[in-house]
Design an enzyme around this catalytic site. Structure first.
Site, PDB file in Angstrom:
ATOM      1  N   ILE A 225       0.869  -1.163   0.000  1.00 47.70           N
ATOM      2  CA  ILE A 225       0.000   0.000   0.000  1.00 47.70           C
ATOM      3  C   ILE A 225       0.908   1.215   0.000  1.00 47.70           C
ATOM      4  CG2 ILE A 225      -0.251  -0.017   2.515  1.00 47.70           C
ATOM      5  CD1 ILE A 225      -3.107   1.122   2.035  1.00 47.70           C
TER       6      ILE A 225
ATOM      7  N   PHE B 133       1.461   5.490   0.337  1.00 46.97           N
ATOM      8  CA  PHE B 133       0.979   6.775   0.835  1.00 46.97           C
ATOM      9  C   PHE B 133       1.855   7.869   0.251  1.00 46.97           C
ATOM     10  CE2 PHE B 133      -0.094   3.766   4.211  1.00 46.97           C
ATOM     11  CZ  PHE B 133      -1.442   4.053   4.412  1.00 46.97           C
TER      12      PHE B 133
ATOM     13  N   ILE C  67       4.811  -1.347   2.944  1.00 46.40           N
ATOM     14  CA  ILE C  67       4.277   0.007   2.836  1.00 46.40           C
ATOM     15  C   ILE C  67       5.256   0.811   2.001  1.00 46.40           C
ATOM     16  CG2 ILE C  67       3.736   2.113   4.143  1.00 46.40           C
ATOM     17  CD1 ILE C  67       3.116   0.164   6.520  1.00 46.40           C
ATOM     18  N   GLU C  68       4.715   1.687   1.171  1.00 40.36           N
ATOM     19  CA  GLU C  68       5.531   2.598   0.373  1.00 40.36           C
ATOM     20  C   GLU C  68       5.146   4.023   0.749  1.00 40.36           C
ATOM     21  OE1 GLU C  68       5.968   4.159  -4.258  1.00 40.36           O
ATOM     22  OE2 GLU C  68       4.655   2.459  -3.813  1.00 40.36           O
ATOM     23  N   ILE C  69       6.136   4.875   0.895  1.00 39.07           N
ATOM     24  CA  ILE C  69       5.923   6.311   1.023  1.00 39.07           C
ATOM     25  C   ILE C  69       6.559   6.911  -0.227  1.00 39.07           C
ATOM     26  CG2 ILE C  69       6.359   8.392   2.381  1.00 39.07           C
ATOM     27  CD1 ILE C  69       4.737   6.385   3.935  1.00 39.07           C
TER      28      ILE C  69
END
Length: 185
Positions: free
Chosen positions: A96, A98, A145-147
């Site tokens: 996911i 953000f 998680i990806e930022i």
């Protein structure tokens, strides 16, 4: 079969259009609701909210940035669905993402301070004249998680299969419409 003008021009009749939607929440199974809740609050800035009393399961609801994270305690059979390798980072795997409003240095420093293994990837796009920066890391259960600063990527529809709808209450990527215009109709 006779085609209507709407279909020939790539338009859709009102009855054929899907309803207006937005992402509401992402649900995550977890080994420890408390550990996962602490992670999403301390690392990503989510806020614990009250879970409706009618929902009788061990879990927690978090919310921020217009999206919710629902944490559900894994029990019995469903614990086998948790990632076996909690350290594996592969940008091409399920994750996911953000968009970050902080600088990369701030977010990367936060991950270092909290001793969270991460991968940084920078891709220079000469065509749009900007760098796309991505940070990948896992939550305590191994969900990636990806930022990113993906708002720098221009959205260019690849055909006439639908109409892009952007929320007006948040920052969106630039949109290139078929007529070369960057404004919403």
């Amino acid at each position: 079969m006779e085609k209507s003008e709407d279909h020939i021009n790539g338009g859709e009749k009102q009855k054929d259009k899907p309803p207006a939607m937005a992402l509401n929440h992402v649900s995550r199974l977890c080994r420890s609701v408390k550990e996962s809740m602490d992670f999403y609050v301390k690392v990503l800035g989510f806020v614990l909210i009250q879970k409706p009393q009618v929902l009788h399961f061990d879990g927690a609801w978090l919310f921020n940035y217009g999206v919710g994270i629902h944490l559900v305690q894994a029990k019995g059979e469903n614990s086998r669905r948790l990632p076996a390798d909690r350290d594996h980072l592969d940008p091409m795997d399920n994750h996911i993402s953000f968009q970050s409003v902080k600088t990369w240095e701030q977010m990367e420093n936060r991950l270092k301070e909290l001793k969270i293994k991460h991968m940084k990837r920078t891709m220079q796009d000469e065509k749009i004249g900007t760098a796309i920066v991505q940070l990948f890391f896992n939550d305590p259960d191994g969900f990636m998680i990806e930022i990113c600063n993906c708002e720098n990527l221009k959205l260019v529809p690849a055909g006439s299969l639908g109409h892009i709808k952007l929320p007006l209450d948040r920052h969106n990527p630039p949109l290139e419409l078929g007529n070369g215009n960057h404004e919403l109709p």
